[in-house]
Design a protein around this motif. Structure first.
Motif, PDB file in Angstrom:
ATOM      1  N   ALA A 139       0.833  -1.208   0.000  1.00  0.00           N
ATOM      2  CA  ALA A 139       0.000   0.000   0.000  1.00  0.00           C
ATOM      3  C   ALA A 139       0.863   1.252   0.000  1.00  0.00           C
ATOM      4  N   MET A 140       1.913   1.261   0.792  1.00  0.00           N
ATOM      5  CA  MET A 140       2.781   2.439   0.860  1.00  0.00           C
ATOM      6  C   MET A 140       3.543   2.636  -0.446  1.00  0.00           C
ATOM      7  N   ARG A 141       3.981   1.551  -1.052  1.00  0.00           N
ATOM      8  CA  ARG A 141       4.689   1.676  -2.329  1.00  0.00           C
ATOM      9  C   ARG A 141       3.765   2.206  -3.421  1.00  0.00           C
ATOM     10  N   GLN A 142       2.529   1.707  -3.466  1.00  0.00           N
ATOM     11  CA  GLN A 142       1.568   2.209  -4.440  1.00  0.00           C
ATOM     12  C   GLN A 142       1.330   3.703  -4.233  1.00  0.00           C
ATOM     13  N   ALA A 143       1.200   4.102  -2.987  1.00  0.00           N
ATOM     14  CA  ALA A 143       0.963   5.512  -2.683  1.00  0.00           C
ATOM     15  C   ALA A 143       2.151   6.363  -3.091  1.00  0.00           C
ATOM     16  N   SER A 144       3.360   5.873  -2.855  1.00  0.00           N
ATOM     17  CA  SER A 144       4.562   6.666  -3.139  1.00  0.00           C
ATOM     18  C   SER A 144       4.708   6.979  -4.623  1.00  0.00           C
ATOM     19  N   LEU A 145       4.165   6.137  -5.488  1.00  0.00           N
ATOM     20  CA  LEU A 145       4.265   6.370  -6.931  1.00  0.00           C
ATOM     21  C   LEU A 145       3.585   7.670  -7.335  1.00  0.00           C
ATOM     22  N   ILE A 175      11.215   2.001  -0.265  1.00  0.00           N
ATOM     23  CA  ILE A 175      10.695   1.536   1.024  1.00  0.00           C
ATOM     24  C   ILE A 175      11.146   0.094   1.227  1.00  0.00           C
ATOM     25  N   SER A 176      11.789  -0.181   2.349  1.00  0.00           N
ATOM     26  CA  SER A 176      12.254  -1.538   2.626  1.00  0.00           C
ATOM     27  C   SER A 176      12.146  -1.806   4.125  1.00  0.00           C
ATOM     28  N   ASN A 198       5.808  15.272   6.686  1.00  0.00           N
ATOM     29  CA  ASN A 198       4.393  15.288   6.311  1.00  0.00           C
ATOM     30  C   ASN A 198       4.060  14.154   5.342  1.00  0.00           C
ATOM     31  N   ILE A 199       4.987  13.833   4.453  1.00  0.00           N
ATOM     32  CA  ILE A 199       4.799  12.668   3.584  1.00  0.00           C
ATOM     33  C   ILE A 199       4.775  11.392   4.431  1.00  0.00           C
ATOM     34  N   MET A 200       5.664  11.307   5.411  1.00  0.00           N
ATOM     35  CA  MET A 200       5.696  10.133   6.281  1.00  0.00           C
ATOM     36  C   MET A 200       4.369   9.956   7.020  1.00  0.00           C
ATOM     37  N   GLY A 201       3.793  11.043   7.498  1.00  0.00           N
ATOM     38  CA  GLY A 201       2.509  10.948   8.180  1.00  0.00           C
ATOM     39  C   GLY A 201       1.448  10.330   7.288  1.00  0.00           C
ATOM     40  N   CYS A 202       1.453  10.702   6.005  1.00  0.00           N
ATOM     41  CA  CYS A 202       0.478  10.155   5.059  1.00  0.00           C
ATOM     42  C   CYS A 202       0.778   8.698   4.718  1.00  0.00           C
ATOM     43  N   LEU A 203       2.048   8.379   4.495  1.00  0.00           N
ATOM     44  CA  LEU A 203       2.398   6.995   4.161  1.00  0.00           C
ATOM     45  C   LEU A 203       2.081   6.040   5.304  1.00  0.00           C
ATOM     46  N   VAL A 204       2.335   6.455   6.532  1.00  0.00           N
ATOM     47  CA  VAL A 204       2.022   5.603   7.687  1.00  0.00           C
ATOM     48  C   VAL A 204       0.515   5.405   7.805  1.00  0.00           C
ATOM     49  N   SER A 205      -0.259   6.469   7.595  1.00  0.00           N
ATOM     50  CA  SER A 205      -1.715   6.343   7.658  1.00  0.00           C
ATOM     51  C   SER A 205      -2.228   5.366   6.606  1.00  0.00           C
ATOM     52  N   ILE A 206      -1.655   5.418   5.418  1.00  0.00           N
ATOM     53  CA  ILE A 206      -2.033   4.490   4.346  1.00  0.00           C
ATOM     54  C   ILE A 206      -1.559   3.083   4.681  1.00  0.00           C
ATOM     55  N   GLN A 208      -1.205   1.716   7.494  1.00  0.00           N
ATOM     56  CA  GLN A 208      -2.017   1.134   8.560  1.00  0.00           C
ATOM     57  C   GLN A 208      -3.466   0.911   8.148  1.00  0.00           C
ATOM     58  N   GLY A 209      -3.796   1.223   6.902  1.00  0.00           N
ATOM     59  CA  GLY A 209      -5.129   0.967   6.385  1.00  0.00           C
ATOM     60  C   GLY A 209      -6.152   2.039   6.682  1.00  0.00           C
ATOM     61  N   ASN A 210      -5.715   3.176   7.187  1.00  0.00           N
ATOM     62  CA  ASN A 210      -6.658   4.261   7.468  1.00  0.00           C
ATOM     63  C   ASN A 210      -7.122   4.968   6.200  1.00  0.00           C
ATOM     64  N   GLN A 211      -6.288   4.920   5.173  1.00  0.00           N
ATOM     65  CA  GLN A 211      -6.602   5.533   3.893  1.00  0.00           C
ATOM     66  C   GLN A 211      -6.143   4.595   2.773  1.00  0.00           C
ATOM     67  N   SER A 212      -6.700   4.798   1.573  1.00  0.00           N
ATOM     68  CA  SER A 212      -6.283   3.996   0.423  1.00  0.00           C
ATOM     69  C   SER A 212      -5.037   4.613  -0.190  1.00  0.00           C
ATOM     70  N   PRO A 213      -4.277   3.838  -0.967  1.00  0.00           N
ATOM     71  CA  PRO A 213      -3.086   4.388  -1.617  1.00  0.00           C
ATOM     72  C   PRO A 213      -3.379   5.605  -2.497  1.00  0.00           C
ATOM     73  N   ASP A 214      -4.569   5.620  -3.143  1.00  0.00           N
ATOM     74  CA  ASP A 214      -4.910   6.739  -4.020  1.00  0.00           C
ATOM     75  C   ASP A 214      -5.213   8.024  -3.252  1.00  0.00           C
ATOM     76  N   TRP A 215      -5.440   7.914  -1.957  1.00  0.00           N
ATOM     77  CA  TRP A 215      -5.747   9.115  -1.145  1.00  0.00           C
ATOM     78  C   TRP A 215      -4.613  10.130  -1.210  1.00  0.00           C
ATOM     79  N   ILE A 216      -3.383   9.648  -1.289  1.00  0.00           N
ATOM     80  CA  ILE A 216      -2.253  10.585  -1.279  1.00  0.00           C
ATOM     81  C   ILE A 216      -2.258  11.457  -2.538  1.00  0.00           C
ATOM     82  N   ARG A 217      -2.823  10.958  -3.613  1.00  0.00           N
ATOM     83  CA  ARG A 217      -2.961  11.774  -4.828  1.00  0.00           C
ATOM     84  C   ARG A 217      -3.966  12.881  -4.587  1.00  0.00           C
ATOM     85  N   GLU A 218      -5.046  12.576  -3.874  1.00  0.00           N
ATOM     86  CA  GLU A 218      -6.038  13.593  -3.542  1.00  0.00           C
ATOM     87  C   GLU A 218      -5.419  14.673  -2.655  1.00  0.00           C
ATOM     88  N   VAL A 219      -4.572  14.239  -1.712  1.00  0.00           N
ATOM     89  CA  VAL A 219      -3.883  15.193  -0.835  1.00  0.00           C
ATOM     90  C   VAL A 219      -2.982  16.097  -1.662  1.00  0.00           C
TER      91      VAL A 219
END
Length: 261
Positions: A139-145, A175-176, A198-206, A208-219
């Motif tokens: 999930a975090m890798r998908q979000a980071s893209l 991410i490893s 601030n990016i770390m806060g979003c990646l951790v939330s994603i 942990q399943g609080n948000q979907s990977p695509d949410w970071i694009r919305e942010v």
């Protein structure tokens, strides 16, 4: 003569890099040590990338001009003699007067180390971030893209940021995980104030399943700090150093790179 230094430091006890009236910053300690070694009233330095309170440096690069001529090993040993134990010059090198530690950098690197454990850090206190809920690497890798490339990173910018433009280019995110430690590596042309945290806060939330990977694009598209997750802890953040053209002949890493998980 212009001299460049590579400096490692543990930022836990300091109020960031930039000099303050309290004298409790990395720059204050380094400049005081250099002045003592050079036997002059003051030495003024410039750095490649300022770090906040609690943030560490694997290879901060500074430059300054001096009339004192010593060999490289004398600069290292002599300056370290006057520095506290959590700050150390790793290398010294004479550079052309055209070199500028900040303007000559073609990029910058950061590393964030995160402990994934039900128990809070003890030996690593101040050196790692901490979570106690498992993360999804996929999930975090998908979000980071979504963050790679040139974007307006206003959603990840601190209100106190002094950068002229929020548009930056993220070239690489890796991410490893090794044992209980997550390692997040970031490389870009430049970074905004609190951008990595601030990016770390979003990646951790994603993760942990609080948000979907695509949410970071919305942010990202919102261009508003209110759209993102809270700023993550500075404890596990390391300035891994600037990137320079090989023509300058400067070291790329220090031994501290191998110390991190």
């Amino acid at each position: 003569m212009r001299l460049a230094l590579g400096v490692c430091y543990l930022g836990t006890a300091y109020q960031g890099w930039q000099s303050q009236s309290t004298g409790l910053t990395i720059q204050d300690k380094l400049e005081k040590a250099l002045a003592q070694f050079c036997d002059v009233p003051r030495v003024s330095t410039l750095c490649a990338g300022r770090t906040d309170a609690g943030v560490h440096g694997l290879m901060q690069v500074v430059h300054f001009d001096t009339l004192l001529e010593r060999d490289a090993s004398s600069w290292v040993r002599g300056t370290n003699r006057y520095l506290p134990s959590d700050i150390a010059v790793q290398w010294a090198q004479v550079v052309p007067e055209s070199f500028h530690c900040r303007a000559s950098a073609t990029g910058r690197r950061y590393v964030y180390i995160l402990l994934d454990s039900a128990v809070r850090p003890s030996l690593e206190t101040g050196r790692v971030g901490w979570i106690y809920r498992p993360l999804s690497e996929d999930a975090m890798r998908q979000a980071s893209l979504h963050l790679l490339g040139e974007h307006d990173f206003s959603s990840f910018r601190a209100s106190s940021c002094q950068a002229l433009s929020p548009v930056k280019t993220l070239r690489h995110i890796q991410i490893s995980k090794r044992g209980a430690y997550w390692r997040f590596e970031f490389e870009g042309n430049a970074f905004l104030h609190h951008m990595i945290r601030n990016i770390m806060g979003c990646l951790v939330s994603i993760g942990q399943g609080n948000q979907s990977p695509d949410w970071i694009r919305e942010v990202l598209l919102a261009k508003s700090r209110d759209a993102a997750a809270p700023t993550f802890s500075p404890d596990g953040l390391y300035f891994a150093g600037p990137i320079y053209s090989p023509e300058w002949g400067l070291p790329d890493t220090t031994p501290a790179f191998d110390w991190l998980p």
